[in-house]
Design a protein around this motif. Structure first.
Motif, PDB file in Angstrom:
ATOM      1  N   UNK A   4      35.002  59.436  10.879  1.00 17.21           N
ATOM      2  CA  UNK A   4      34.236  60.667  11.079  1.00 17.21           C
ATOM      3  C   UNK A   4      34.353  61.196  12.504  1.00 17.21           C
ATOM      4  N   UNK A   5      34.425  60.296  13.479  1.00 13.00           N
ATOM      5  CA  UNK A   5      34.554  60.724  14.872  1.00 13.00           C
ATOM      6  C   UNK A   5      35.905  61.387  15.120  1.00 13.00           C
ATOM      7  N   UNK A   6      36.962  60.794  14.542  1.00 16.08           N
ATOM      8  CA  UNK A   6      38.296  61.388  14.693  1.00 16.08           C
ATOM      9  C   UNK A   6      38.362  62.749  14.018  1.00 16.08           C
ATOM     10  N   UNK A   7      37.736  62.860  12.841  1.00 14.22           N
ATOM     11  CA  UNK A   7      37.735  64.131  12.122  1.00 14.22           C
ATOM     12  C   UNK A   7      37.034  65.210  12.947  1.00 14.22           C
ATOM     13  N   UNK A   8      35.901  64.839  13.539  1.00 13.69           N
ATOM     14  CA  UNK A   8      35.163  65.795  14.359  1.00 13.69           C
ATOM     15  C   UNK A   8      35.998  66.214  15.573  1.00 13.69           C
ATOM     16  N   UNK A   9      36.647  65.237  16.208  1.00 10.20           N
ATOM     17  CA  UNK A   9      37.476  65.535  17.382  1.00 10.20           C
ATOM     18  C   UNK A   9      38.616  66.476  17.021  1.00 10.20           C
ATOM     19  N   UNK A  10      39.230  66.239  15.855  1.00  9.11           N
ATOM     20  CA  UNK A  10      40.338  67.097  15.424  1.00  9.11           C
ATOM     21  C   UNK A  10      39.866  68.529  15.184  1.00  9.11           C
ATOM     22  N   UNK A  11      38.699  68.676  14.566  1.00 11.99           N
ATOM     23  CA  UNK A  11      38.179  70.009  14.289  1.00 11.99           C
ATOM     24  C   UNK A  11      37.819  70.737  15.582  1.00 11.99           C
ATOM     25  N   UNK A  12      37.205  70.027  16.524  1.00 10.06           N
ATOM     26  CA  UNK A  12      36.864  70.637  17.813  1.00 10.06           C
ATOM     27  C   UNK A  12      38.135  71.058  18.545  1.00 10.06           C
ATOM     28  N   UNK A  13      39.168  70.200  18.477  1.00  8.25           N
ATOM     29  CA  UNK A  13      40.441  70.543  19.121  1.00  8.25           C
ATOM     30  C   UNK A  13      41.032  71.811  18.520  1.00  8.25           C
ATOM     31  N   UNK A  14      40.924  71.949  17.202  1.00  8.23           N
ATOM     32  CA  UNK A  14      41.441  73.147  16.545  1.00  8.23           C
ATOM     33  C   UNK A  14      40.692  74.403  16.971  1.00  8.23           C
ATOM     34  N   UNK A  15      39.373  74.283  17.113  1.00 13.57           N
ATOM     35  CA  UNK A  15      38.574  75.447  17.515  1.00 13.57           C
ATOM     36  C   UNK A  15      38.856  75.815  18.967  1.00 13.57           C
ATOM     37  N   UNK A  16      38.964  74.814  19.849  1.00 12.13           N
ATOM     38  CA  UNK A  16      39.254  75.112  21.257  1.00 12.13           C
ATOM     39  C   UNK A  16      40.641  75.737  21.396  1.00 12.13           C
TER      40      UNK A  16
END
Length: 243
Positions: A4-16
């Motif tokens: 879940x932490x990796x998934x969240x990090x990936x999504x934040x990276x996509x938004x940034x």
């Protein structure tokens, strides 16, 4: 398999990444709403923002239920988002059946739409709440501290999507941009209506395909909407995207 932490990090990276390439505010806000569904399991979500006249205006909604709940708060002047902006703090109702005394009209109408829990996170700019991200669930729900921190982080990214300047005039510019964003949203909704009518699909499906095409191709929602309404992009071809 991602944690879940990796998934969240990936999504934040996509938004940034969207922020870095200066996509329009609507594209970023819709990416935030999509991320909330993926990492928090939201069933619907929407964004309200203060307008220059002191009222509230809807910027985005994930589906028709969220759209109804957001507009209800605008017109009745009651609800969790209005309170979260006034209090500049998270306002939550883990079970709307217990919130009838606080928001009698909103609670009854939201429950009738199948929405049983809501969390309103303040969108802050220069320490003031200028809007709110509303997360809806179809069952009574509680969010963990970690999930609340993640939701607030995504909310902050939505603010950055609407205004990226760093000087003291940002509040004035946000008020100006809120009107522009509302006009852009109306244009996007017109394109969604054309897609839905042309392909015989419901508005939510049309909205999802427009958003998916935007993220995949790197084009903004507004640019795609203008292409659809102007006839330079085949609505049938776009409506089939992602099938």
């Amino acid at each position: 398999m991602h944690s879940p932490e990796d998934q969240f990090s990936d999504l934040v990276a996509g938004i940034t990444s969207l922020l870095a390439t200066r996509h329009d505010g609507l594209t970023v806000v819709h990416a935030v709403i999509s991320a909330c569904a993926e990492v928090l399991g939201t069933d619907a979500a929407g964004v309200l923002i203060t307008d220059p006249r002191g009222g509230l205006a809807m910027v985005a909604a994930s589906d028709e239920r969220a759209r109804f709940a957001e507009l209800l708060q605008v017109h009745t002047e009651q609800g969790p988002c209005r309170d979260c902006i006034v209090e500049n703090a998270l306002v939550s109702a883990t079970d709307l059946r217990d919130s009838g005394s606080r928001w009698p009209v909103f609670a009854d109408a939201a429950l009738a739409q199948g929405l049983h829990a809501v969390f309103a996170f303040p969108m802050r700019l220069l320490d003031d709440a200028v809007g709110g991200l509303n997360l809806f669930f179809t069952t009574p729900t509680e969010l963990s501290d970690r999930q609340r921190h993640q939701a607030q982080a995504l909310t902050d990214l939505a603010v950055l999507g609407l205004t990226q300047e760093r000087d003291q005039r940002r509040l004035e510019r946000l008020a100006e941009r809120s009107l522009t964003t509302l006009n852009e949203r109306a244009h996007v909704n017109q394109a969604i209506g054309i897609l839905a009518g042309t392909a015989g699909i419901d508005p939510d499906t049309a909205r999802d395909r427009l958003a998916a095409h935007s993220i995949t191709t790197g084009q903004s929602l507004l640019a795609l909407a203008r292409a659809v309404t102007g006839g330079s992009l085949d609505a049938r071809e776009l409506a089939e995207f992602g099938q």
